[in-house]
Scaffold this motif. Structure first.
Motif, short mmCIF file in Angstrom:
data_model
loop_
_atom_site.label_atom_id
_atom_site.label_comp_id
_atom_site.label_asym_id
_atom_site.label_seq_id
_atom_site.Cartn_x
_atom_site.Cartn_y
_atom_site.Cartn_z
N PHE A 42 0.82 -1.21 0.00
CA PHE A 42 0.00 0.00 0.00
C PHE A 42 0.85 1.27 0.00
N ALA A 43 1.96 1.24 0.73
CA ALA A 43 2.86 2.39 0.72
C ALA A 43 3.44 2.59 -0.69
N SER A 44 3.79 1.49 -1.33
CA SER A 44 4.32 1.57 -2.71
C SER A 44 3.25 2.07 -3.67
N SER A 45 2.02 1.61 -3.47
CA SER A 45 0.92 2.03 -4.34
C SER A 45 0.66 3.53 -4.19
N LEU A 46 0.68 4.01 -2.95
CA LEU A 46 0.47 5.44 -2.72
C LEU A 46 1.54 6.26 -3.43
N PHE A 47 2.79 5.86 -3.25
CA PHE A 47 3.89 6.60 -3.88
C PHE A 47 3.77 6.55 -5.40
N GLY A 48 3.49 5.37 -5.94
CA GLY A 48 3.34 5.24 -7.38
C GLY A 48 2.20 6.08 -7.92
N GLY A 49 1.09 6.12 -7.19
CA GLY A 49 -0.05 6.94 -7.62
C GLY A 49 0.29 8.41 -7.66
N LEU A 50 1.04 8.89 -6.65
CA LEU A 50 1.43 10.30 -6.62
C LEU A 50 2.43 10.61 -7.73
N VAL A 51 3.36 9.67 -7.97
CA VAL A 51 4.30 9.87 -9.09
C VAL A 51 3.54 9.93 -10.41
N GLY A 52 2.57 9.03 -10.57
CA GLY A 52 1.77 9.02 -11.80
C GLY A 52 1.03 10.32 -12.01
N ALA A 53 0.44 10.86 -10.94
CA ALA A 53 -0.28 12.13 -11.05
C ALA A 53 0.68 13.27 -11.36
N SER A 54 1.85 13.25 -10.74
CA SER A 54 2.83 14.32 -10.98
C SER A 54 3.31 14.30 -12.43
N PHE A 55 3.63 13.10 -12.92
CA PHE A 55 4.08 13.01 -14.31
C PHE A 55 2.96 13.41 -15.26
N GLY A 103 -7.40 6.37 -0.33
CA GLY A 103 -7.55 4.92 -0.43
C GLY A 103 -6.45 4.17 0.29
N THR A 104 -5.21 4.64 0.16
CA THR A 104 -4.10 3.95 0.80
C THR A 104 -4.19 4.05 2.31
N MET A 105 -4.61 5.21 2.82
CA MET A 105 -4.77 5.36 4.27
C MET A 105 -5.80 4.38 4.81
N ILE A 106 -6.91 4.22 4.08
CA ILE A 106 -7.94 3.27 4.51
C ILE A 106 -7.40 1.85 4.48
N CYS A 107 -6.68 1.50 3.41
CA CYS A 107 -6.17 0.14 3.27
C CYS A 107 -5.11 -0.18 4.33
N ILE A 108 -4.20 0.78 4.59
CA ILE A 108 -3.18 0.54 5.61
C ILE A 108 -3.81 0.38 6.99
N ALA A 109 -4.80 1.21 7.28
CA ALA A 109 -5.46 1.12 8.58
C ALA A 109 -6.16 -0.22 8.76
N ALA A 110 -6.66 -0.77 7.65
CA ALA A 110 -7.42 -2.03 7.75
C ALA A 110 -6.56 -3.27 7.54
N SER A 111 -5.30 -3.10 7.12
CA SER A 111 -4.51 -4.26 6.71
C SER A 111 -4.28 -5.25 7.84
#
Length: 675
Positions: free
Chosen positions: A118-131, A377-385
């Motif tokens: 989930f941490a990787s997904s969050l980072f990847g999503g932000l990189v995708g949006a930035s690019f 979404g990542t915050m919800i997933c990490i909290a529930a993991s």
């Protein structure tokens, strides 16, 4: 500088549109709906967006976009639950995560694996949006440079990952990939419409096999059968591991891997049609290639999770580039996304160059809604993991019927045909045998996924190149060997060489001990027989048809590989790695229940479905399985069955789907859901 100054007002207007309580509310609603869809294997973003379509008509554009983007962004994150906890790919974009995520869950480290993902997904999503923010203005000329030869090289580069995932016997990986490509060519050819390995007398195969069926069959069915035979929980340890904090630390320790794989995700996501199917394999291959100690991959190496998950969410940003710039859907979900945008408001938004010219603020709203959705979404997933990871401590006999019920439903939705379930069981049995004899299932799946683009781009490239060469030799060479093609060719060659050199250290299917000669040889002969028949079938297509060329080439290469394997089996002793057989040692050999009795349960569900229809068959299957196989009380079995049927009815009603009918429905006029 002019580009930046032009974008600043639109960026400011976009944030003004987004930072409204009602917009954020719709975004969170979309995230929650996407989370609910994503946790069920095989459904994914296409099913979720299809669910939203009826509500898009006339909706305020920014609210509708918030709802859809929230769902699109979270599905590649939430589908990780199934991949890690059950060993079942949540979608085509989470297949590589299974290789190391599931072994971590079996070791009692499910929470750690999930939080790293989930941490990787969050980072990847932000990189995708930035690019995507920059790409929207500068990517148009770059994307237009990708012609057929460049697309073909991208596809070949994806196939080069077979070198990484071939396993200890590299030639088995090559043959497995070729087998996947041959199965991917089943049906009508793209060029002339000639049939390969199918007949109009049996129309189901004319459209080929769907990715959701092959993906679930090749990975999900074998793992369900294996765990069910052992009659225990998924995790062999009662504790859940270090929890989500350790997973986040793992990601931070490998942040540069996450950066590189996120960039890979963006770049591959830009190419229409490739993104979600192949990007996780490319990222996984990169993670393996850049790790000094490769012995942990396939056994629970956290880098094998961080790489694919970083690229998965980043590719959503890349996938929006052709979608928004050219109106070319980068995937199936993006195709629905385009259709839904046309329904918003009074239809004034049109994807493509006109959107960048007239609605640049809306365009950037989509970009940063994507970023916000990833964060929420990542915050919800990490909290529930941590809590969700407790599923791995439940006895698997209680989970298996529910999982198989979901998988069957997802498989049927791909074609709305009872044969979808037959294909699921058939591919599942193939996956079971490949897993048993240490044939690379990832290599098979890469071959299947890339068979269609590889054939299409190869045919187009040859046809255009022939025309260019007739005009002049130099013009033909310029077309084939563009600078982009040359760079990709060099990268591909390096990838293949490094992959084959490192193959012995990478156990894509885990450590499988050698067994006797007989069973592995019989399986190899069956595979060889199928490939030989595929070659004969393709050769029977008329010479003037281009639909024969690709399967003939692939089958010929595979037959050479099979011949090498057969000779090696004849010369090597039983202790050689080529005779790997899980039934001779390890968990499968020591399983409480036999293979064939376990398979009989699922075959029984298929037979009952063909006779009574899915719902009636499912009720009988669930009650009988829980009572006889799981050994629970009659009351518990009845409650479990009722809950399972109610869940299926709710899913079908929500998604407006039907169930597979049987012979009974031809003779009796039954109400829904028995129709």
């Amino acid at each position: 500088m002019d580009i930046i100054m032009e974008a600043l007002p639109a960026l400011s207007d976009a944030w003004g549109l987004i930072l409204q309580p009602v917009v954020l509310g719709y975004l969170i609603l979309g995230v929650v709906m996407g989370l609910c869809i994503g946790v069920f294997p095989g459904l994914g973003g296409i099913a979720g967006l299809s669910l939203l379509l009826p509500f898009m008509f006339g909706m305020d554009p920014i609210l509708g976009l918030a709802l859809m983007v929230g769902m699109v962004a979270i599905v590649p994150t939430s589908d990780t639950f199934a991949s890690v906890l059950m060993g079942i790919p949540g979608s085509s974009a989470s297949q590589a995560t299974v290789l190391d995520g599931f072994p971590m869950a079996k070791r009692g480290q499910a929470a750690r694996a999930l939080s790293a993902a989930f941490a990787s997904s969050l980072f990847g999503g932000l990189v995708g949006a930035s690019f995507l923010t920059v790409f929207i203005l500068v990517a148009r000329p770059i994307v237009l440079e990708f012609r057929t030869p460049e697309l073909l090289m991208i596809t070949i580069f994806g196939l080069s990952m077979v070198g990484i995932l071939a396993g200890r016997v590299a030639i088995k990986g090559v043959v497995a990939a070729g087998l996947g490509m041959l199965i991917g060519t089943i049906g009508e050819g793209a060029s002339s419409g000639d049939l390969r390995m199918s007949s109009y007398d049996f129309p189901y195969l004319t459209d080929g096999l769907k990715l959701v069926i092959v993906g679930l069959g090749i990975f999900a069915i074998p793992e369900i059968i294996s765990l069910l035979r052992q009659d225990r929980a998924i995790s062999s340890k009662p504790q859940l591991g270090g929890g989500w904090i350790d997973g986040v630390k793992d990601w931070f320790a490998n942040i540069w891997l996450s950066v590189r794989c996120s960039i890979i995700g963006v770049i591959v996501g830009v190419i229409p049609g490739l993104g979600g199917s192949v990007v996780d394999w490319i990222a996984y291959g990169h993670a393996v290639q850049t790790t000094k100690d490769k012995s942990g991959f396939g056994k629970g190496e956290v880098r094998g999770i961080i790489g694919p998950e970083s690229s998965n969410n980043a590719k959503e940003g890349g996938g929006l580039v052709p979608t928004l710039l050219f109106g070319i859907p980068g995937s199936g979900s993006m195709a629905i996304f385009i259709g839904a945008i046309a329904l918003l408001g009074s239809g004034q938004i049109e994807v493509g160059p006109a959107m960048l010219k007239n609605n640049l603020d809306i365009t950037y709203s989509i970009v940063w809604l994507l970023a916000l959705a990833n964060v929420v979404g990542t915050m919800i997933c990490i909290a529930a993991s941590g809590g969700i990871a407790k599923l791995t401590t439940i006895r698997f006999a209680l989970l298996a019927p529910f999982l198989f019920m979901i998988i069957s439903f997802a498989a049927f939705q791909s074609g709305q045909n009872l044969m979808d379930l037959v294909a699921l069981i058939g591919i599942g049995f193939l996956g079971l045998m490949m897993r048993r004899f240490d044939w690379s299932r990832p290599a098979f799946l890469i071959g299947f996924v890339l068979s269609n683009p590889a054939e299409t781009y190869a045919n187009q490239a040859v046809q255009i190149a022939q025309s260019r060469f007739r005009k002049g030799f130099e013009e033909g060479l310029d077309y084939i060997f563009s600078p982009i093609v040359i760079v990709l060719l060099i990268i591909t060659v390096i990838s293949v060489v490094l992959g084959l050199r490192q193959a012995k250290n990478i156990l894509a299917e885990g450590d499988v001990q050698s067994g006797s000669k007989r069973a592995p040889l019989i399986f190899l002969l069956v595979i060889t027989g199928y490939i030989a028949y595929a070659l004969f079938d393709a050769s029977s297509i008329p010479d003037y048809s281009r639909d024969r060329t690709f399967p003939i080439f692939v089958a010929s290469v595979c037959l050479v590989g099979c011949a090498i394997l057969i000779i090696r089996m004849m010369l090597k002793p039983e202790t050689d790695t080529i005779f790997a057989d899980r039934e001779r040692s390890g968990e499968d050999a020591e399983a409480t229940h036999g293979l064939w009795p376990t398979l009989a349960w699922f075959a029984g569900l298929l037979i009952l479905t063909s006779l009574l229809g899915f719902i009636l068959a499912l009720a009988i299957f669930l009650f009988s399985f829980m009572k006889l196989r799981a050994g629970v009380s009659t009351v518990f079995a009845a409650i479990y069955t009722a809950a399972g049927i109610a869940f299926m009815l709710g899913m079908a009603s929500l998604l407006n789907r039907d169930f597979p009918p049987g012979l009974l429905q031809e003779y009796a006029d039954l109400p829904w859901p028995f129709t």
